[in-house]
Design a protein around this motif. Sequence first.
Motif, PDB file in Angstrom:
ATOM      1  N   ILE A 151      25.961  32.803  -6.422  1.00 51.34           N
ATOM      2  CA  ILE A 151      26.767  33.822  -7.511  1.00 51.34           C
ATOM      3  C   ILE A 151      29.094  34.612  -6.758  1.00 51.34           C
ATOM      4  O   ILE A 151      29.981  34.258  -7.124  1.00 51.34           O
ATOM      5  CB  ILE A 151      26.779  34.760  -8.447  1.00 51.34           C
ATOM      6  CG1 ILE A 151      27.763  34.870  -9.593  1.00 51.34           C
ATOM      7  CG2 ILE A 151      26.751  36.033  -7.206  1.00 51.34           C
ATOM      8  CD1 ILE A 151      28.111  33.554 -10.562  1.00 51.34           C
ATOM      9  N   GLU A 152      28.358  35.051  -5.328  1.00 48.96           N
ATOM     10  CA  GLU A 152      29.760  35.166  -4.803  1.00 48.96           C
ATOM     11  C   GLU A 152      30.546  34.522  -4.421  1.00 48.96           C
ATOM     12  O   GLU A 152      31.652  34.375  -4.224  1.00 48.96           O
ATOM     13  CB  GLU A 152      28.809  36.792  -4.412  1.00 48.96           C
ATOM     14  CG  GLU A 152      29.885  37.373  -2.831  1.00 48.96           C
ATOM     15  CD  GLU A 152      29.180  38.835  -2.606  1.00 48.96           C
ATOM     16  OE1 GLU A 152      30.246  39.331  -1.392  1.00 48.96           O
ATOM     17  OE2 GLU A 152      28.717  39.101  -2.756  1.00 48.96           O
ATOM     18  N   TRP A 153      29.900  33.713  -3.762  1.00 49.70           N
ATOM     19  CA  TRP A 153      30.660  32.042  -2.720  1.00 49.70           C
ATOM     20  C   TRP A 153      31.369  31.901  -4.466  1.00 49.70           C
ATOM     21  O   TRP A 153      32.419  31.069  -4.446  1.00 49.70           O
ATOM     22  CB  TRP A 153      28.929  31.307  -2.452  1.00 49.70           C
ATOM     23  CG  TRP A 153      30.092  30.052  -1.484  1.00 49.70           C
ATOM     24  CD1 TRP A 153      30.880  30.197  -0.702  1.00 49.70           C
ATOM     25  CD2 TRP A 153      30.015  29.302  -2.252  1.00 49.70           C
ATOM     26  NE1 TRP A 153      31.579  28.861  -0.542  1.00 49.70           N
ATOM     27  CE2 TRP A 153      30.795  27.756  -1.460  1.00 49.70           C
ATOM     28  CE3 TRP A 153      29.256  28.429  -3.233  1.00 49.70           C
ATOM     29  CZ2 TRP A 153      31.219  26.699  -1.007  1.00 49.70           C
ATOM     30  CZ3 TRP A 153      30.061  26.684  -3.430  1.00 49.70           C
ATOM     31  CH2 TRP A 153      30.016  26.237  -2.645  1.00 49.70           C
ATOM     32  N   LEU A 154      30.343  31.131  -4.994  1.00 46.06           N
ATOM     33  CA  LEU A 154      30.923  31.228  -6.460  1.00 46.06           C
ATOM     34  C   LEU A 154      32.309  31.088  -7.046  1.00 46.06           C
ATOM     35  O   LEU A 154      33.220  30.929  -7.127  1.00 46.06           O
ATOM     36  CB  LEU A 154      30.781  29.931  -7.265  1.00 46.06           C
ATOM     37  CG  LEU A 154      29.149  29.118  -7.171  1.00 46.06           C
ATOM     38  CD1 LEU A 154      28.173  29.414  -8.686  1.00 46.06           C
ATOM     39  CD2 LEU A 154      29.649  27.759  -6.737  1.00 46.06           C
ATOM     40  N   THR A 155      32.473  32.925  -6.988  1.00 44.55           N
ATOM     41  CA  THR A 155      33.510  33.706  -7.739  1.00 44.55           C
ATOM     42  C   THR A 155      34.150  33.587  -6.568  1.00 44.55           C
ATOM     43  O   THR A 155      36.007  33.206  -6.712  1.00 44.55           O
ATOM     44  CB  THR A 155      33.138  35.092  -7.449  1.00 44.55           C
ATOM     45  OG1 THR A 155      31.660  35.567  -8.622  1.00 44.55           O
ATOM     46  CG2 THR A 155      34.136  35.844  -8.199  1.00 44.55           C
ATOM     47  N   GLY A 156      34.222  34.148  -5.445  1.00 46.11           N
ATOM     48  CA  GLY A 156      35.063  33.813  -4.639  1.00 46.11           C
ATOM     49  C   GLY A 156      36.262  32.018  -3.994  1.00 46.11           C
ATOM     50  O   GLY A 156      37.256  32.717  -3.431  1.00 46.11           O
TER      51      GLY A 156
END
Length: 527
Positions: A487-492
């Motif tokens: 989710i952190e990768w997608l948000t970034g």
Amino acid sequence: MTSLFAATRIRAVDFYRRVPKDLTEASVAGGITSLLAVVILLVLIVTQTLNYLAIQRQTDIIVDTSEDAILNINFNVTLPHVSCEWASVDLVDVIGHKRINITDRTVHKYNLDGSYHAPAAKEDMHVHYGDSPTDHYGNTRHAVELTGDTFPKFVADYKVVIVNFHAPWCPHCQRLSPIYEHASEIVHSWKPPGFTGDTSLRMATVDCTTPLNGRLCRKHQIQAFPSVRVFREGTDIHKDATNDDHRELMEKHPFLVLPMLHESYEGPRTAAAMSDFAKQVWKETTGWGLQRALPAPGGGTDGDGDGKHDSKVATKGCMIEGTLAASRVPGKLIIAPHSSGHSFNPELINITHTIHHFSFGPKLPERMGRYLREGMGGAYARPSGVHQGGGYWRARPGRRGMDAGVVFASEVQHITHEHYIKVVPTMYQALGGFPLDTYGYTVNSYKYEAATNMRAGEVHWEAPMVKFSYDLMPMKVVVREHRKPVIEWLTGLSAIVGGVYTCMQIVTSLIGHVNDMYKKMSLGKLG
């Protein structure tokens, strides 16, 4: 009608209304900006993805509650100026445990010529002395007393010279003296059957306590008294050393100072054994009654025919490596010269040493070594070529073993080296692997003059030594590997796409606005 009404209602909430293509205008500036936006997007997306795939490490400090009773100490140390026969490994701790005569099969000693010496053990073997009449041989001289001035010519003039390097204060030398004189009398009056003329075989002594003779003893690396050396045809240096020039020799043995490969007598201290040994050496050197031969490094001469060498050709240097199991309490690992049959002159002991490896805890299998990162084990656990701990690195490209490590040098006499080590229990949780319990440490190294004590109104120095003093910290460092959540990768990723698109749109609008102002100014309509 119902579907048309629904479609109309949905279009009413469209946040992303599309402008008809006929109402838009393409420009060169917009095209360049779009290409630049694509490049920036690709770079940022790749960077974000690599950052997501990279392993992150989280470090926590907790109270160490482990109940391990044993702490393994792994080490590999070279002492280029201390012979393996004298080098002793001791282990003491604060609760009173003392292992003074270590004979562990997990610790080994190697001569610097590459030959294996023995498992770690002090030379505490019983020294057998003869019973030569002290009253007679204690007051007569048969061995030739040499000095620094007479020594070179004397050993050059005779085929074989056996020399006893001694000190008057040494109790072992005092006990050997009448035996050595008795053996000298036998040797000097001996001639093999059928031999005429002088045998050119002599036994001599050197008192190492006088200034002139002291320099001679240092030159020949006399570390303990008595030291009985064998000089064949003018030298006690083995032929393997004299056949190489100095540069080639230093390539083979980079820590040694010439002379190096000496032959020393280590047999029984009886007149019969020593005289038989001298005769056998003479026969080997001259080829009388047998094939002329010299002992190879690690070998020697059997004087009494019992199948055991009474002398040994070896270097005065030693590499000690292995593992010791110690109690998990503060303690000291000590490497020092010791012998039950010799006395040491501290002025002649140089405890310069090289640390190739030093670590705590279990030895990990090679397949698990990839989980350990640089710096996890301690300053000497995984040498990298940069060190700030009081020594200096000696490393040669493409070389391994004793050519690489941290060197701690003794520039003057009576120097003891001590390494103070703070051991930190460490647990390393690798990504997708099992927890590894190991130990890190910090180290501070110092050197100072060895201790002294007064006996009979005289100052006596203790022999220099190497000490590794260690203490365990009550805290434990826990290092865990992990990756960022998806989710952190997608948000970034969303932030990158939206941010680049918005920024490029602003840049395009700004360029278009500036271009319109320029056109109006050219037509004189700006105002």
